[in-house]
Motif scaffolding. Structure first.
Motif, PDB file in Angstrom:
ATOM      1  N   LEU A 283      37.079  11.372  -8.328  1.00 39.91           N
ATOM      2  CA  LEU A 283      38.242  10.517  -8.529  1.00 39.91           C
ATOM      3  C   LEU A 283      37.960   9.467  -9.602  1.00 39.91           C
ATOM      4  N   ALA A 284      38.727   9.514 -10.678  1.00 42.66           N
ATOM      5  CA  ALA A 284      38.535   8.537 -11.758  1.00 42.66           C
ATOM      6  C   ALA A 284      38.730   7.108 -11.253  1.00 42.66           C
ATOM      7  N   SER A 285      39.648   6.926 -10.307  1.00 41.97           N
ATOM      8  CA  SER A 285      39.938   5.579  -9.803  1.00 41.97           C
ATOM      9  C   SER A 285      38.760   4.984  -9.031  1.00 41.97           C
ATOM     10  N   GLU A 286      37.862   5.849  -8.509  1.00 42.90           N
ATOM     11  CA  GLU A 286      36.720   5.381  -7.720  1.00 42.90           C
ATOM     12  C   GLU A 286      35.499   5.051  -8.565  1.00 42.90           C
ATOM     13  N   ARG A 287      35.466   5.518  -9.789  1.00 44.00           N
ATOM     14  CA  ARG A 287      34.231   5.418 -10.560  1.00 44.00           C
ATOM     15  C   ARG A 287      33.754   3.975 -10.760  1.00 44.00           C
ATOM     16  N   PRO A 288      34.612   3.015 -11.084  1.00 41.95           N
ATOM     17  CA  PRO A 288      34.114   1.637 -11.201  1.00 41.95           C
ATOM     18  C   PRO A 288      33.516   1.117  -9.895  1.00 41.95           C
ATOM     19  N   MET A 289      34.107   1.534  -8.765  1.00 46.50           N
ATOM     20  CA  MET A 289      33.586   1.081  -7.473  1.00 46.50           C
ATOM     21  C   MET A 289      32.227   1.713  -7.174  1.00 46.50           C
ATOM     22  N   VAL A 290      32.093   3.014  -7.436  1.00 49.30           N
ATOM     23  CA  VAL A 290      30.800   3.671  -7.233  1.00 49.30           C
ATOM     24  C   VAL A 290      29.753   3.071  -8.163  1.00 49.30           C
ATOM     25  N   ALA A 291      30.149   2.799  -9.396  1.00 53.65           N
ATOM     26  CA  ALA A 291      29.218   2.171 -10.346  1.00 53.65           C
ATOM     27  C   ALA A 291      28.809   0.784  -9.869  1.00 53.65           C
ATOM     28  N   GLY A 292      29.760   0.029  -9.311  1.00 53.43           N
ATOM     29  CA  GLY A 292      29.444  -1.295  -8.787  1.00 53.43           C
ATOM     30  C   GLY A 292      28.480  -1.224  -7.618  1.00 53.43           C
ATOM     31  N   LEU A 293      28.683  -0.250  -6.729  1.00 56.40           N
ATOM     32  CA  LEU A 293      27.800  -0.072  -5.567  1.00 56.40           C
ATOM     33  C   LEU A 293      26.366   0.208  -6.022  1.00 56.40           C
ATOM     34  N   TYR A 294      26.216   1.177  -6.934  1.00 55.93           N
ATOM     35  CA  TYR A 294      24.862   1.520  -7.384  1.00 55.93           C
ATOM     36  C   TYR A 294      24.235   0.375  -8.184  1.00 55.93           C
ATOM     37  N   SER A 295      25.042  -0.360  -8.903  1.00 60.12           N
ATOM     38  CA  SER A 295      24.514  -1.524  -9.624  1.00 60.12           C
ATOM     39  C   SER A 295      23.957  -2.550  -8.644  1.00 60.12           C
ATOM     40  N   ASN A 296      24.674  -2.763  -7.541  1.00 59.06           N
ATOM     41  CA  ASN A 296      24.191  -3.693  -6.510  1.00 59.06           C
ATOM     42  C   ASN A 296      22.878  -3.219  -5.918  1.00 59.06           C
ATOM     43  N   ARG A 297      22.750  -1.958  -5.648  1.00 54.41           N
ATOM     44  CA  ARG A 297      21.505  -1.421  -5.077  1.00 54.41           C
ATOM     45  C   ARG A 297      20.335  -1.600  -6.050  1.00 54.41           C
ATOM     46  N   LEU A 298      20.589  -1.333  -7.303  1.00 52.99           N
ATOM     47  CA  LEU A 298      19.520  -1.484  -8.297  1.00 52.99           C
ATOM     48  C   LEU A 298      19.073  -2.942  -8.396  1.00 52.99           C
ATOM     49  N   ARG A 299      19.998  -3.872  -8.342  1.00 53.65           N
ATOM     50  CA  ARG A 299      19.645  -5.295  -8.422  1.00 53.65           C
ATOM     51  C   ARG A 299      18.795  -5.729  -7.231  1.00 53.65           C
ATOM     52  N   LEU A 300      19.088  -5.167  -6.083  1.00 57.63           N
ATOM     53  CA  LEU A 300      18.377  -5.551  -4.862  1.00 57.63           C
ATOM     54  C   LEU A 300      17.094  -4.763  -4.652  1.00 57.63           C
ATOM     55  N   GLY A 301      16.820  -3.791  -5.521  1.00 60.84           N
ATOM     56  CA  GLY A 301      15.622  -2.984  -5.360  1.00 60.84           C
ATOM     57  C   GLY A 301      15.757  -1.944  -4.267  1.00 60.84           C
ATOM     58  N   MET A 302      16.991  -1.597  -3.897  1.00 54.97           N
ATOM     59  CA  MET A 302      17.226  -0.572  -2.885  1.00 54.97           C
ATOM     60  C   MET A 302      17.213   0.815  -3.535  1.00 54.97           C
ATOM     61  N   LYS A 303      16.854   1.810  -2.774  1.00 52.87           N
ATOM     62  CA  LYS A 303      16.928   3.182  -3.267  1.00 52.87           C
ATOM     63  C   LYS A 303      18.400   3.589  -3.444  1.00 52.87           C
ATOM     64  N   LEU A 304      18.676   4.301  -4.499  1.00 50.40           N
ATOM     65  CA  LEU A 304      20.056   4.733  -4.745  1.00 50.40           C
ATOM     66  C   LEU A 304      20.511   5.762  -3.716  1.00 50.40           C
ATOM     67  N   GLN A 305      19.612   6.634  -3.283  1.00 53.02           N
ATOM     68  CA  GLN A 305      19.917   7.665  -2.291  1.00 53.02           C
ATOM     69  C   GLN A 305      21.179   8.461  -2.660  1.00 53.02           C
ATOM     70  N   ALA A 306      21.157   8.991  -3.876  1.00 54.41           N
ATOM     71  CA  ALA A 306      22.263   9.802  -4.379  1.00 54.41           C
ATOM     72  C   ALA A 306      21.899  11.280  -4.239  1.00 54.41           C
TER      73      ALA A 306
END
Length: 335
Positions: free
Chosen positions: A214-237
């Motif tokens: 879903l194109a409409s979800e991509r900014p949200m998914v990108a935001g989620l993974y960006s948050n994980r990277l900042r916190l040092g969490m595993k992406l688990q994709a």
């Protein structure tokens, strides 16, 4: 004597008038023939493709048209084109000439004012490079050898190509499109992006591309993974587990427990941070989402049963969403 002189003068005048009339009729007949030969139906019996090579001039093109049976005479075609045709040069490319096309119509087609025959090589969003390579090899109108392009170097889109064009030339065009698109988006990136380099943007965008359709979800998914990277969490994709196994092709089965724990340069269940390289060729929307992610606190997501995802800021919220997803799957008989 006076009457006979007038009669002779009248007779001579009549002959002159008839000569003028005959000359006018001859001009009209020739003009009609000249115009009919340009605007009237041509000799081509069936619709046929016609190729204008780069740098070809009117002389050689007219000769080829005559040889193909599209026009009756190369010389008269050129003469009529000079007097009756539109200004402008011929376009290089492959064109489809309709049956019985007039000279005027043929010239318009070859000048590009009536459109050329478009052959399109299409790379869907999220198609990995190994599948782009296979698709290039399967296209019989392309020529030459080519290697598998670097993952993430191809911009998904539809590209014009000509019969007989090299596969390498098509790859170069697709890679230039990716480089230009990435440069344009990078210049407009948001301060919220986690990507430190354009290559990191492509890597993360390739994960976003694989995680949601879903194109409409991509900014949200990108935001989620960006948050994980900042916190040092595993992406688990999950797609990062699959890539080392299939090089981006569909897995065709469920992921095994051993594969979830496999240690390699791609599996984000077994490592912190981004994979070493992209896992597919991301489209423009996914690149834009990574470089301008949603302003969100989400850290978790799970499928919602309708093609999208439910997002959660906390593990407690996420566990509740997972329970709902399991209930949906059980109701469908998937569990």
């Amino acid at each position: 004597m006076m009457a006979r002189g007038r009669f002779r003068r009248a007779t001579r005048l009549g002959k002159a008038q008839w000569a003028l009339v005959a000359a006018a009729l001859l001009v009209i007949a020739y003009g009609t023939h000249f115009l009919w030969g340009w605007y009237g139906p041509g000799p081509l019996a069936h619709e046929a493709p016609f190729i204008v090579s780069e740098g070809s001039g009117m002389v050689s093109v007219a000769q080829e048209l005559e040889a193909e049976g599209a026009i009756a005479s190369a010389g008269t075609f050129r003469a009529r084109a000079r007097l009756l045709g539109h200004a402008g040069g011929l376009k290089a490319g492959e064109f489809m000439i309709p049956a019985h096309a007039s000279g005027a119509q043929i010239l318009a087609i070859l000048q590009g004012t009536e459109g050329s025959l478009r052959r399109l090589f299409t790379v869907p969003e999220g198609m990995p490079s190994v599948m782009v390579y296979e698709k290039l090899l399967a296209q019989p109108m392309l020529t030459g050898k080519v290697t598998v392009p670097a993952e993430g170097s191809i911009l998904p889109n539809s590209y014009d190509y000509q019969r007989g064009e090299s596969r390498a030339a098509v790859v170069t065009r697709m890679q230039k499109a990716m480089a230009q698109t990435l440069a344009d988006l990078w210049a407009k990136r948001s301060p919220r992006t986690i990507a430190r380099t354009p290559q990191e943007a492509v890597i993360l965008a390739s994960i976003v591309e694989k995680e949601t359709k879903l194109a409409s979800e991509r900014p949200m998914v990108a935001g989620l993974y960006s948050n994980r990277l900042r916190l040092g969490m595993k992406l688990q994709a999950d797609p990062t587990i699959i890539y080392p196994i299939t090089q981006g092709r569909p897995l065709g089965r469920r992921i095994r427990e051993s594969e979830i724990h496999a240690v390699n340069d791609y599996n984000t269940y077994a490592m912190v941070g981004l994979p070493k390289a992209p896992i597919t060729n991301p489209g423009r929307d996914s690149l834009a989402a990574v470089l301008n992610p949603a302003d969100t606190h989400a850290l978790y997501m799970v499928a919602d049963g309708s093609g999208g995802h439910v997002f959660a800021d906390t593990l407690q919220q996420h566990n509740a969403n997972v329970a709902k997803w399991f209930a949906i799957r059980r109701a469908k008989g998937e569990m």
